[in-house]
Design an enzyme around this catalytic site. Sequence first.
Site, short mmCIF file in Angstrom:
data_model
loop_
_atom_site.label_atom_id
_atom_site.label_comp_id
_atom_site.label_asym_id
_atom_site.label_seq_id
_atom_site.Cartn_x
_atom_site.Cartn_y
_atom_site.Cartn_z
N LYS A 1 26.32 -17.92 -4.82
CA LYS A 1 26.61 -17.91 -6.26
C LYS A 1 26.17 -19.24 -6.91
CE LYS A 1 30.50 -14.66 -5.75
NZ LYS A 1 31.96 -14.44 -5.96
N TYR B 1 28.69 -5.91 -10.36
CA TYR B 1 30.15 -5.99 -10.32
C TYR B 1 30.83 -4.83 -11.05
CZ TYR B 1 30.43 -10.56 -8.03
OH TYR B 1 30.38 -11.59 -7.12
N PHE C 1 39.41 -10.10 -15.30
CA PHE C 1 38.54 -11.23 -14.99
C PHE C 1 37.04 -10.90 -15.11
CE2 PHE C 1 39.64 -9.16 -10.91
CZ PHE C 1 38.37 -8.91 -10.37
N ARG D 1 31.65 -10.94 6.21
CA ARG D 1 32.88 -10.98 5.40
C ARG D 1 33.90 -11.92 6.04
NH1 ARG D 1 33.53 -8.86 0.19
NH2 ARG D 1 35.69 -8.33 0.72
N ARG E 1 34.46 -19.96 2.31
CA ARG E 1 35.35 -20.23 1.17
C ARG E 1 36.48 -21.19 1.56
NH1 ARG E 1 35.52 -14.00 -1.09
NH2 ARG E 1 33.58 -14.06 -2.29
N ASN F 1 33.72 -19.22 -6.15
CA ASN F 1 33.98 -19.20 -4.71
C ASN F 1 32.73 -19.09 -3.86
OD1 ASN F 1 33.44 -16.58 -5.26
ND2 ASN F 1 35.45 -15.80 -4.71
N HIS G 1 28.94 -14.39 -2.11
CA HIS G 1 29.30 -12.97 -2.10
C HIS G 1 28.74 -12.30 -0.86
CE1 HIS G 1 29.44 -8.70 -3.32
NE2 HIS G 1 28.20 -8.64 -2.84
N GLU H 1 23.67 -2.58 -3.34
CA GLU H 1 23.37 -3.94 -3.77
C GLU H 1 21.95 -4.36 -3.37
OE1 GLU H 1 26.80 -6.15 -2.34
OE2 GLU H 1 28.13 -5.02 -3.68
O1 CDP Z 1 34.14 -11.37 -3.54
P1 CDP Z 1 35.16 -10.49 -2.88
O2 CDP Z 1 34.59 -9.15 -2.48
O3 CDP Z 1 35.85 -11.21 -1.77
O4 CDP Z 1 36.30 -10.22 -3.96
P2 CDP Z 1 36.45 -9.10 -5.10
O5 CDP Z 1 37.87 -8.72 -5.17
O6 CDP Z 1 35.45 -8.00 -4.93
O7 CDP Z 1 36.12 -9.89 -6.44
C1 CDP Z 1 34.79 -10.21 -6.77
C2 CDP Z 1 34.76 -11.61 -7.34
O8 CDP Z 1 35.45 -11.64 -8.57
C3 CDP Z 1 35.46 -12.67 -6.48
O9 CDP Z 1 34.65 -13.15 -5.44
C4 CDP Z 1 35.73 -13.74 -7.53
O10 CDP Z 1 34.54 -14.50 -7.80
C5 CDP Z 1 36.04 -12.90 -8.77
N1 CDP Z 1 37.49 -12.75 -8.99
C6 CDP Z 1 38.13 -13.57 -9.91
O11 CDP Z 1 37.49 -14.42 -10.52
N2 CDP Z 1 39.48 -13.42 -10.14
C7 CDP Z 1 40.19 -12.49 -9.49
N3 CDP Z 1 41.50 -12.37 -9.72
C8 CDP Z 1 39.57 -11.66 -8.56
C9 CDP Z 1 38.21 -11.82 -8.32
MG MG Z 2 34.09 -7.44 -3.50
#
Ligand code: CDP
Ligand code: MG
Length: 131
Positions: free
Chosen positions: A9, A49, A57, A85, A102, A112, A115, A126
């Site tokens: 990112k 996304y 968010f 992951r 992370r 973070n 991805h 993707e």
């Molecule tokens: O990236 P990951 O698949 O681990 O998490 P996700 O639940 O799919 O969320 C995607 C991305 O959204 C996260 O990596 C964060 O950058 C962002 N996010 C956020 O800013 N605030 C949250 N409460 C949840 C996710």
């Molecule tokens: Mg995700």
Amino acid sequence: MENTFIMIKPDGVKRGLAGELISRIEKKGFKIVQAKLFQPDRTLVEEHYKEHKDKPFFDKLVNYILEGPVMAMEVEGEAAIEIMRKMIGDKDPKLAKPGTIRGDFANTMNKNVIHGSDSIESTNRELDLWF
Ligand code: CDP
Ligand code: MG
């Protein structure tokens, strides 16, 4: 063999972490089969996304990804999706374990660093989207 979509990112690129992150992926024995550093547009990031489009968010997330270039990669190796992951770690900085990307490099959920696709279906979707 399995492939997964990994994206460093904008905060990861800006902080100069790309080399370290690519090195971790390679040291694990995975192969980077495609990579490009570029500035995605809003349409691409919103599509990427889209599962989160109704979340509070979402707008902040999309604007963050648009802050600068990202490094999009296709990573190949046995069980690459699940292992990447695990190597990435939890999105919640309080839960991300030391030793994960992370856990070592992020202290906020908003920025973070990286991805990784979470299933075969999301990987295929993707990879088609980004390459
Ligand atoms: O990236 P990951 O698949 O681990 O998490 P996700 O639940 O799919 O969320 C995607 C991305 O959204 C996260 O990596 C964060 O950058 C962002 N996010 C956020 O800013 N605030 C949250 N409460 C949840 C996710
Ligand atoms: Mg995700």
